[in-house]
Design an enzyme around this catalytic site. Structure first.
Site, PDB file in Angstrom:
ATOM      1  N   GLY A  34      33.151  41.531  45.663  1.00 29.15           N
ATOM      2  CA  GLY A  34      31.846  41.023  45.270  1.00 29.15           C
ATOM      3  C   GLY A  34      30.986  40.689  46.473  1.00 29.15           C
ATOM      4  O   GLY A  34      30.314  39.659  46.514  1.00 29.15           O
ATOM      5  N   ALA A  35      30.977  41.579  47.467  1.00 29.74           N
ATOM      6  CA  ALA A  35      30.358  41.271  48.754  1.00 29.74           C
ATOM      7  C   ALA A  35      29.029  41.967  48.980  1.00 29.74           C
ATOM      8  O   ALA A  35      28.556  42.031  50.114  1.00 29.74           O
ATOM      9  CB  ALA A  35      31.325  41.630  49.885  1.00 29.74           C
ATOM     10  N   GLY A  38      24.739  37.636  47.559  1.00 26.89           N
ATOM     11  CA  GLY A  38      25.105  36.242  47.431  1.00 26.89           C
ATOM     12  C   GLY A  38      26.156  35.756  48.409  1.00 26.89           C
ATOM     13  O   GLY A  38      26.152  36.085  49.599  1.00 26.89           O
ATOM     14  N   ILE A  39      27.066  34.955  47.889  1.00 28.82           N
ATOM     15  CA  ILE A  39      28.093  34.309  48.699  1.00 28.82           C
ATOM     16  C   ILE A  39      28.952  35.321  49.436  1.00 28.82           C
ATOM     17  O   ILE A  39      29.262  35.168  50.621  1.00 28.82           O
ATOM     18  CB  ILE A  39      28.972  33.410  47.810  1.00 28.82           C
ATOM     19  CG1 ILE A  39      28.160  32.249  47.253  1.00 28.82           C
ATOM     20  CG2 ILE A  39      30.176  32.882  48.581  1.00 28.82           C
ATOM     21  CD1 ILE A  39      28.888  31.477  46.174  1.00 28.82           C
ATOM     22  N   GLY A  40      29.365  36.372  48.743  1.00 25.30           N
ATOM     23  CA  GLY A  40      30.238  37.365  49.359  1.00 25.30           C
ATOM     24  C   GLY A  40      29.604  38.039  50.553  1.00 25.30           C
ATOM     25  O   GLY A  40      30.246  38.224  51.599  1.00 25.30           O
ATOM     26  N   TYR A 189      32.578  32.047  30.429  1.00 21.86           N
ATOM     27  CA  TYR A 189      32.591  31.860  31.879  1.00 21.86           C
ATOM     28  C   TYR A 189      33.496  30.695  32.265  1.00 21.86           C
ATOM     29  O   TYR A 189      34.317  30.798  33.182  1.00 21.86           O
ATOM     30  CB  TYR A 189      31.170  31.621  32.378  1.00 21.86           C
ATOM     31  CG  TYR A 189      31.069  31.451  33.872  1.00 21.86           C
ATOM     32  CD1 TYR A 189      31.182  32.546  34.726  1.00 21.86           C
ATOM     33  CD2 TYR A 189      30.857  30.195  34.448  1.00 21.86           C
ATOM     34  CE1 TYR A 189      31.087  32.404  36.107  1.00 21.86           C
ATOM     35  CE2 TYR A 189      30.767  30.037  35.821  1.00 21.86           C
ATOM     36  CZ  TYR A 189      30.874  31.147  36.642  1.00 21.86           C
ATOM     37  OH  TYR A 189      30.788  30.992  38.011  1.00 21.86           O
TER      38      TYR A 189
END
Length: 312
Positions: A34-35, A38-40, A189
């Site tokens: 998931g890069a 966002g965070i990734g 979720y």
């Protein structure tokens, strides 16, 4: 030899306010799912700047290649590569694991970050509710497929991106995918994030003595794109229009959340800790249900069944 201690209470861990120094990670291989946003993505930039050989995982080929170039430029490092995976497909996860094992002689850190939300109940090609399949079984299957390589590379680490939403989660093992009804985006979720915490605890117990640690975290409420399609159709205009400026002000920046991920991946102050839940920069007790080790074991065995792995 690094000694790993599974902490069951806050008093068993290092001072949670300690930032710690980064380990020397030059030449170490770090895989981040998931890069592509966002965070990734921000974590990939930070880790590449520190000298790691970073492998980013994305779903869309064009976007992944574009982000790969961006990360290399921002980090000032050519040691960033990319792989593709659709975490809604177990066949795709198997293919990713095979590609990693072929391309990476060692794997020092695995960061499980890929995730999603769905406004309506959907099934994957494997017949599993999509939020649970991507957010939990994706972590579970990929980690188990790469576990021998992590052990061979020890000391190594697994970092699972969870959420404070786990505190609202329930876990009906007889109806994990809400087949009987009662599906709601946030309910699904929260269940998947509860599963992340339970998985972390169960894996930590199995990894005792291997010098492979595993921790999970809530990165804060971060302004990423994960919720862009998570609201019901009637609310999309409101959330994207009226609430968008408010959301940007109230949420943390992706790089703030990424710093927590990076700390767990390479921070010296957490080098000998495992089985913990971090709420942003601090160690925290997860919800009571998330500390139910009997439930964690039941979830583990149900997850092996759903992913067709051999039970341990």
């Amino acid at each position: 030899m690094m000694s790993l201690a599974i902490a069951s209470t806050i008093g068993d861990v290092v001072d949670p306010t300690t930032r710690g120094q980064a380990l020397d990670i030059h030449g170490k291989t770090i895989l981040i799912t998931g890069a592509t946003s966002g965070i990734g993505k921000e974590a990939a930039v930070m880790l590449a700047r520190e000298g790691a050989q970073v492998v980013i995982v994305g779903r869309n080929a064009d976007k992944t290649h574009a982000v790969l170039d961006e990360i290399r430029q921002r980090a000032g490092s050519p040691d960033v590569s990319s792989m593709l995976c659709d975490f809604a497909s177990q066949a795709s996860i198997h293919a990713l694991a095979e590609a990693v094992l072929t391309a990476c002689p060692r794997l020092d850190v695995l960061i499980n970050n890929a995730g999603g939300v769905h406004p309506r109940r959907e099934l994957t090609e494997d017949g599993i509710e999509a939020t649970f399949a991507i957010n939990h079984l994706g972590y579970f299957l990929l980690t188990n497929l790469l576990l021998d390589r992590l052990k061979a590379s020890a000391p190594a680490r697994v970092v699972n991106v969870a959420s404070e939403a786990h505190r609202r989660g329930t876990l009906d093992l007889d109806d994990i995918g809400f087949a009987r009804g009662d599906y709601h985006t946030l309910r699904a979720y929260a269940r998947s994030k509860l599963a992340n915490v339970l998985f972390t605890r169960a894996l930590a117990r199995r990894l005792q003595g291997t010098r492979v640690s595993v921790n999970c975290l809530h990165p804060g409420v971060v302004g990423t794109h994960i919720w862009d399609h998570g609201a019901p159709a009637w609310a999309e205009t409101f959330f994207r229009g009226v609430m968008a400026p408010v959301k940007r002000l109230a949420m943390r920046r992706p790089e703030d959340g990424a710093r927590v991920v990076v700390r767990l991946a390479i921070g010296d102050d957490v080098a000998d800790q495992t089985g913990l839940y971090f709420n942003r920069e601090r160690v925290a007790e997860p919800a009571d249900l998330a500390r139910d080790d009997a439930l964690a074991e039941k979830l583990w065995h149900e997850s092996t069944r759903l992913t067709r792995l051999d039970p341990d």
